[in-house]
Motif scaffolding. Structure first.
Motif, PDB file in Angstrom:
ATOM      1  N   GLN A   1      75.198  37.134   0.060  1.00 26.92           N
ATOM      2  CA  GLN A   1      74.073  36.256   0.375  1.00 26.92           C
ATOM      3  C   GLN A   1      74.250  35.716   1.791  1.00 26.92           C
ATOM      4  OE1 GLN A   1      73.675  32.910  -2.229  1.00 26.92           O
ATOM      5  NE2 GLN A   1      71.882  32.104  -1.191  1.00 26.92           N
ATOM      6  N   VAL A   2      73.269  35.951   2.622  1.00 27.70           N
ATOM      7  CA  VAL A   2      73.324  35.498   4.000  1.00 27.70           C
ATOM      8  C   VAL A   2      73.037  34.003   4.051  1.00 27.70           C
ATOM      9  CG1 VAL A   2      72.244  35.671   6.251  1.00 27.70           C
ATOM     10  CG2 VAL A   2      72.657  37.741   4.896  1.00 27.70           C
ATOM     11  N   GLN A   3      73.879  33.279   4.753  1.00 27.16           N
ATOM     12  CA  GLN A   3      73.703  31.839   4.823  1.00 27.16           C
ATOM     13  C   GLN A   3      74.203  31.303   6.162  1.00 27.16           C
ATOM     14  OE1 GLN A   3      75.703  29.738   1.646  1.00 27.16           O
ATOM     15  NE2 GLN A   3      74.220  28.060   1.696  1.00 27.16           N
ATOM     16  N   LEU A   4      73.475  30.344   6.700  1.00 23.59           N
ATOM     17  CA  LEU A   4      73.894  29.593   7.881  1.00 23.59           C
ATOM     18  C   LEU A   4      73.934  28.127   7.480  1.00 23.59           C
ATOM     19  CD1 LEU A   4      71.626  31.233  10.604  1.00 23.59           C
ATOM     20  CD2 LEU A   4      74.079  31.565  10.347  1.00 23.59           C
ATOM     21  N   VAL A   5      75.024  27.464   7.802  1.00 23.25           N
ATOM     22  CA  VAL A   5      75.171  26.057   7.430  1.00 23.25           C
ATOM     23  C   VAL A   5      75.537  25.263   8.672  1.00 23.25           C
ATOM     24  CG1 VAL A   5      76.392  24.388   6.020  1.00 23.25           C
ATOM     25  CG2 VAL A   5      75.870  26.654   5.089  1.00 23.25           C
ATOM     26  N   GLU A   6      74.683  24.295   9.013  1.00 20.16           N
ATOM     27  CA  GLU A   6      74.952  23.415  10.144  1.00 20.16           C
ATOM     28  C   GLU A   6      75.717  22.179   9.668  1.00 20.16           C
ATOM     29  OE1 GLU A   6      70.624  24.955  10.704  1.00 20.16           O
ATOM     30  OE2 GLU A   6      71.877  24.165   9.093  1.00 20.16           O
ATOM     31  N   SER A   7      76.521  21.652  10.555  1.00 26.06           N
ATOM     32  CA  SER A   7      77.233  20.400  10.277  1.00 26.06           C
ATOM     33  C   SER A   7      77.515  19.704  11.601  1.00 26.06           C
ATOM     34  CB  SER A   7      78.526  20.658   9.509  1.00 26.06           C
ATOM     35  OG  SER A   7      79.406  21.465  10.274  1.00 26.06           O
ATOM     36  N   GLY A   8      77.922  18.443  11.503  1.00 30.23           N
ATOM     37  CA  GLY A   8      78.316  17.701  12.694  1.00 30.23           C
ATOM     38  C   GLY A   8      77.282  16.713  13.195  1.00 30.23           C
ATOM     39  N   GLY A   9      76.128  16.665  12.563  1.00 28.60           N
ATOM     40  CA  GLY A   9      75.131  15.697  12.983  1.00 28.60           C
ATOM     41  C   GLY A   9      75.530  14.283  12.597  1.00 28.60           C
ATOM     42  N   GLY A  10      74.754  13.314  13.083  1.00 22.58           N
ATOM     43  CA  GLY A  10      75.043  11.929  12.757  1.00 22.58           C
ATOM     44  C   GLY A  10      74.337  10.983  13.698  1.00 22.58           C
ATOM     45  N   LEU A  11      74.758   9.735  13.629  1.00 23.93           N
ATOM     46  CA  LEU A  11      74.208   8.677  14.474  1.00 23.93           C
ATOM     47  C   LEU A  11      75.177   8.420  15.624  1.00 23.93           C
ATOM     48  CD1 LEU A  11      72.231   6.320  15.039  1.00 23.93           C
ATOM     49  CD2 LEU A  11      73.634   4.932  13.485  1.00 23.93           C
ATOM     50  N   VAL A  12      74.654   8.411  16.833  1.00 22.86           N
ATOM     51  CA  VAL A  12      75.487   8.192  18.006  1.00 22.86           C
ATOM     52  C   VAL A  12      74.717   7.332  19.000  1.00 22.86           C
ATOM     53  CG1 VAL A  12      74.707  10.312  19.155  1.00 22.86           C
ATOM     54  CG2 VAL A  12      76.959   9.359  19.718  1.00 22.86           C
ATOM     55  N   GLN A  13      75.434   6.557  19.772  1.00 20.72           N
ATOM     56  CA  GLN A  13      74.797   5.724  20.780  1.00 20.72           C
ATOM     57  C   GLN A  13      74.413   6.557  22.003  1.00 20.72           C
ATOM     58  OE1 GLN A  13      77.455   2.464  21.653  1.00 20.72           O
ATOM     59  NE2 GLN A  13      76.774   1.297  19.880  1.00 20.72           N
ATOM     60  N   PRO A  14      73.425   6.108  22.755  1.00 26.61           N
ATOM     61  CA  PRO A  14      73.084   6.815  23.997  1.00 26.61           C
ATOM     62  C   PRO A  14      74.306   6.949  24.899  1.00 26.61           C
ATOM     63  CG  PRO A  14      71.401   5.211  23.473  1.00 26.61           C
ATOM     64  CD  PRO A  14      72.507   4.992  22.487  1.00 26.61           C
ATOM     65  N   GLY A  15      74.446   8.132  25.485  1.00 22.08           N
ATOM     66  CA  GLY A  15      75.615   8.426  26.298  1.00 22.08           C
ATOM     67  C   GLY A  15      76.763   9.025  25.526  1.00 22.08           C
ATOM     68  N   GLY A  16      76.667   9.024  24.209  1.00 26.09           N
ATOM     69  CA  GLY A  16      77.732   9.562  23.379  1.00 26.09           C
ATOM     70  C   GLY A  16      77.671  11.072  23.228  1.00 26.09           C
ATOM     71  N   SER A  17      78.584  11.585  22.400  1.00 24.59           N
ATOM     72  CA  SER A  17      78.717  13.027  22.206  1.00 24.59           C
ATOM     73  C   SER A  17      78.777  13.376  20.728  1.00 24.59           C
ATOM     74  CB  SER A  17      79.994  13.543  22.886  1.00 24.59           C
ATOM     75  OG  SER A  17      79.957  13.338  24.274  1.00 24.59           O
ATOM     76  N   LEU A  18      78.333  14.567  20.424  1.00 21.57           N
ATOM     77  CA  LEU A  18      78.480  15.165  19.106  1.00 21.57           C
ATOM     78  C   LEU A  18      78.736  16.658  19.290  1.00 21.57           C
ATOM     79  CD1 LEU A  18      75.543  13.643  16.991  1.00 21.57           C
ATOM     80  CD2 LEU A  18      77.979  13.216  16.646  1.00 21.57           C
ATOM     81  N   ARG A  19      79.409  17.256  18.334  1.00 22.63           N
ATOM     82  CA  ARG A  19      79.552  18.699  18.327  1.00 22.63           C
ATOM     83  C   ARG A  19      79.001  19.234  17.018  1.00 22.63           C
ATOM     84  NH1 ARG A  19      84.798  22.766  18.509  1.00 22.63           N
ATOM     85  NH2 ARG A  19      85.038  22.008  16.359  1.00 22.63           N
ATOM     86  N   LEU A  20      77.975  20.037  17.131  1.00 22.62           N
ATOM     87  CA  LEU A  20      77.396  20.682  15.958  1.00 22.62           C
ATOM     88  C   LEU A  20      78.071  22.023  15.720  1.00 22.62           C
ATOM     89  CD1 LEU A  20      73.582  20.054  16.521  1.00 22.62           C
ATOM     90  CD2 LEU A  20      75.292  18.557  15.473  1.00 22.62           C
ATOM     91  N   SER A  21      78.212  22.381  14.455  1.00 22.45           N
ATOM     92  CA  SER A  21      78.755  23.675  14.067  1.00 22.45           C
ATOM     93  C   SER A  21      77.731  24.430  13.241  1.00 22.45           C
ATOM     94  CB  SER A  21      80.038  23.501  13.255  1.00 22.45           C
ATOM     95  OG  SER A  21      81.040  22.857  14.002  1.00 22.45           O
ATOM     96  N   CYS A  22      77.736  25.729  13.393  1.00 23.49           N
ATOM     97  CA  CYS A  22      76.875  26.618  12.605  1.00 23.49           C
ATOM     98  C   CYS A  22      77.787  27.689  12.012  1.00 23.49           C
ATOM     99  CB  CYS A  22      75.812  27.236  13.493  1.00 23.49           C
ATOM    100  SG  CYS A  22      74.805  28.519  12.701  1.00 23.49           S
ATOM    101  N   ALA A  23      78.055  27.571  10.729  1.00 24.25           N
ATOM    102  CA  ALA A  23      78.950  28.502  10.047  1.00 24.25           C
ATOM    103  C   ALA A  23      78.134  29.566   9.325  1.00 24.25           C
ATOM    104  CB  ALA A  23      79.830  27.755   9.060  1.00 24.25           C
ATOM    105  N   ALA A  24      78.471  30.826   9.597  1.00 26.06           N
ATOM    106  CA  ALA A  24      77.765  31.945   8.985  1.00 26.06           C
ATOM    107  C   ALA A  24      78.569  32.525   7.836  1.00 26.06           C
ATOM    108  CB  ALA A  24      77.501  33.026  10.020  1.00 26.06           C
ATOM    109  N   SER A  25      77.889  32.902   6.776  1.00 27.38           N
ATOM    110  CA  SER A  25      78.531  33.592   5.670  1.00 27.38           C
ATOM    111  C   SER A  25      77.600  34.686   5.174  1.00 27.38           C
ATOM    112  CB  SER A  25      78.880  32.617   4.535  1.00 27.38           C
ATOM    113  OG  SER A  25      77.706  32.030   4.022  1.00 27.38           O
ATOM    114  N   GLY A  26      78.204  35.709   4.577  1.00 27.72           N
ATOM    115  CA  GLY A  26      77.411  36.824   4.074  1.00 27.72           C
ATOM    116  C   GLY A  26      77.119  37.880   5.116  1.00 27.72           C
TER     117      GLY A  26
END
Length: 125
Positions: A1-26
């Motif tokens: 089964q083909v699947q893409l799953v994003e993670s790493g989102g959230g609440l951050v203040q202006p000027g801040g940083s986040l790293r999103l991930s996209c994990a593939a399976s299948g």
């Protein structure tokens, strides 16, 4: 089964940083170019960045150029979106998608075959 799953989102203040991930399976992610898209409430979906199968080609929308960096680790079947200097206008649901083109990548959504469920990014003080 083909699947893409994003993670790493959230609440951050202006000027801040986040790293999103996209994990593939299948499927082996190095058979696909990967794109990141975002959609804010009441707005159309916007192509943010993309990376080719090998990682040798990348593209950034003008709105994120110089602040976001896309990368991939094919051994882990994962693509990342490092987001720095975040602004309130970056607030959106972020989606990753896979496109089987052999070379290059695009931030036009039509060619993409598979999509993740999205992860919320909120930039607010």
């Amino acid at each position: 089964q083909v699947q893409l799953v994003e993670s790493g989102g959230g609440l951050v203040q202006p000027g801040g940083s986040l790293r999103l991930s996209c994990a593939a399976s299948g499927f082996a992610s190095d058979y696909y170019a990967i794109g990141w898209f975002r959609q804010a409430p009441g707005k159309e979906r916007e192509g943010v960045s993309c990376i080719s199968r090998s990682g040798g080609s990348t593209y950034y929308a003008d709105s994120v150029k110089g602040r976001f960096t896309i990368s991939r680790d094919n051994a882990k079947n994962t693509v990342y979106l490092q987001m720095n200097s975040l602004k309130p206008e970056d607030t959106a649901v972020y989606y990753c998608a896979a496109d089987h083109r052999p070379r290059g990548c695009t931030v036009v959504s039509g060619p993409y075959d598979y999509w993740g469920q999205g992860t919320q990014v909120t930039v607010s003080s």
